[in-house]
Design an enzyme around this catalytic site. Sequence first.
Site, PDB file in Angstrom:
ATOM      1  N   ASP A  36     -21.862 -19.524 100.564  1.00 10.23           N
ATOM      2  CA  ASP A  36     -21.129 -20.716 100.185  1.00 10.23           C
ATOM      3  C   ASP A  36     -21.591 -21.094  98.767  1.00 10.23           C
ATOM      4  O   ASP A  36     -22.615 -20.588  98.294  1.00 10.23           O
ATOM      5  CB  ASP A  36     -21.444 -21.831 101.190  1.00 10.23           C
ATOM      6  CG  ASP A  36     -20.958 -23.180 100.741  1.00 10.23           C
ATOM      7  OD1 ASP A  36     -19.760 -23.309 100.461  1.00 10.23           O
ATOM      8  OD2 ASP A  36     -21.781 -24.105 100.654  1.00 10.23           O
TER       9      ASP A  36
ATOM     10  N   ASP B 137     -21.052 -24.813  96.923  1.00 10.25           N
ATOM     11  CA  ASP B 137     -21.526 -26.188  96.791  1.00 10.25           C
ATOM     12  C   ASP B 137     -22.568 -26.523  97.859  1.00 10.25           C
ATOM     13  O   ASP B 137     -22.319 -26.377  99.053  1.00 10.25           O
ATOM     14  CB  ASP B 137     -20.358 -27.175  96.911  1.00 10.25           C
ATOM     15  CG  ASP B 137     -19.398 -27.072  95.743  1.00 10.25           C
ATOM     16  OD1 ASP B 137     -19.858 -27.101  94.589  1.00 10.25           O
ATOM     17  OD2 ASP B 137     -18.174 -26.962  95.988  1.00 10.25           O
TER      18      ASP B 137
ATOM     19  N   ASP C 152     -24.686 -24.433 103.853  1.00  6.25           N
ATOM     20  CA  ASP C 152     -25.462 -25.668 104.021  1.00  6.25           C
ATOM     21  C   ASP C 152     -24.804 -26.685 104.938  1.00  6.25           C
ATOM     22  O   ASP C 152     -25.382 -27.750 105.165  1.00  6.25           O
ATOM     23  CB  ASP C 152     -25.711 -26.325 102.660  1.00  6.25           C
ATOM     24  CG  ASP C 152     -24.423 -26.890 102.061  1.00  6.25           C
ATOM     25  OD1 ASP C 152     -23.458 -26.109 101.906  1.00  6.25           O
ATOM     26  OD2 ASP C 152     -24.375 -28.092 101.757  1.00  6.25           O
TER      27      ASP C 152
END
Length: 216
Positions: free
Chosen positions: A11, A13, A167
């Site tokens: 991922d 961001d 995250d």
Amino acid sequence: MLNSKELIIFDWDGTVMDSVGKIVATLQGAARHFSVPEPTDEAAKNIIGLSLETAIATLFPEHSQLHTDLVARYKHHYVYEDNTPTPLFAEVETTLTALKSQGYRLAVATGKSRKGLDRLLAESQLTDYFEYTRTSCEAHSKPHPDMLEQILTMCDVSADKALMIGDTQIDMQLAANAKVDAVGVTFGVHNAVQLQQFSPVATVDHFSELRTLLQR
């Protein structure tokens, strides 16, 4: 063993780039511009990973007539008005270099737009690390498995040989939907307890721990 994986999919961001604060500030700035209630920090964080269009629809369900304008305003505010810094997390490039040197193939699966991701890859000088990238412009929004399935197909790698690093719970759900193992990082949006609800194979608190986890 995780070090038998072939393809590591990141991922962006909150995983590679510390951009959570900027995204939250930009969403709130777009809301202020149209005099609609600003999302709380927590609400704004929880949509990170979705495509921008899906995120706006989720945050502002009572203002559907403004969704297109809010999307456009977000993009303008993010690039031209908000000055929140977005550094890479500590040891990102060191880790990517180490993984590449050990023979791992690297990719990105992000809710960002193609234009946004390409700009940030160039600015951070990370473009050459990633063999393949997918954005919300080319796939269904996370957590639909389409984004990961496209990457697996293009890289000719089976799901059991890939690993998703993210995250958010959205990233963990994406991986589960694509039948790909996941590792959660706790320095972005969600903590280890929140990430564990979607059964990642591990969680790490720092990129150095990820390097150790994948050491060959």
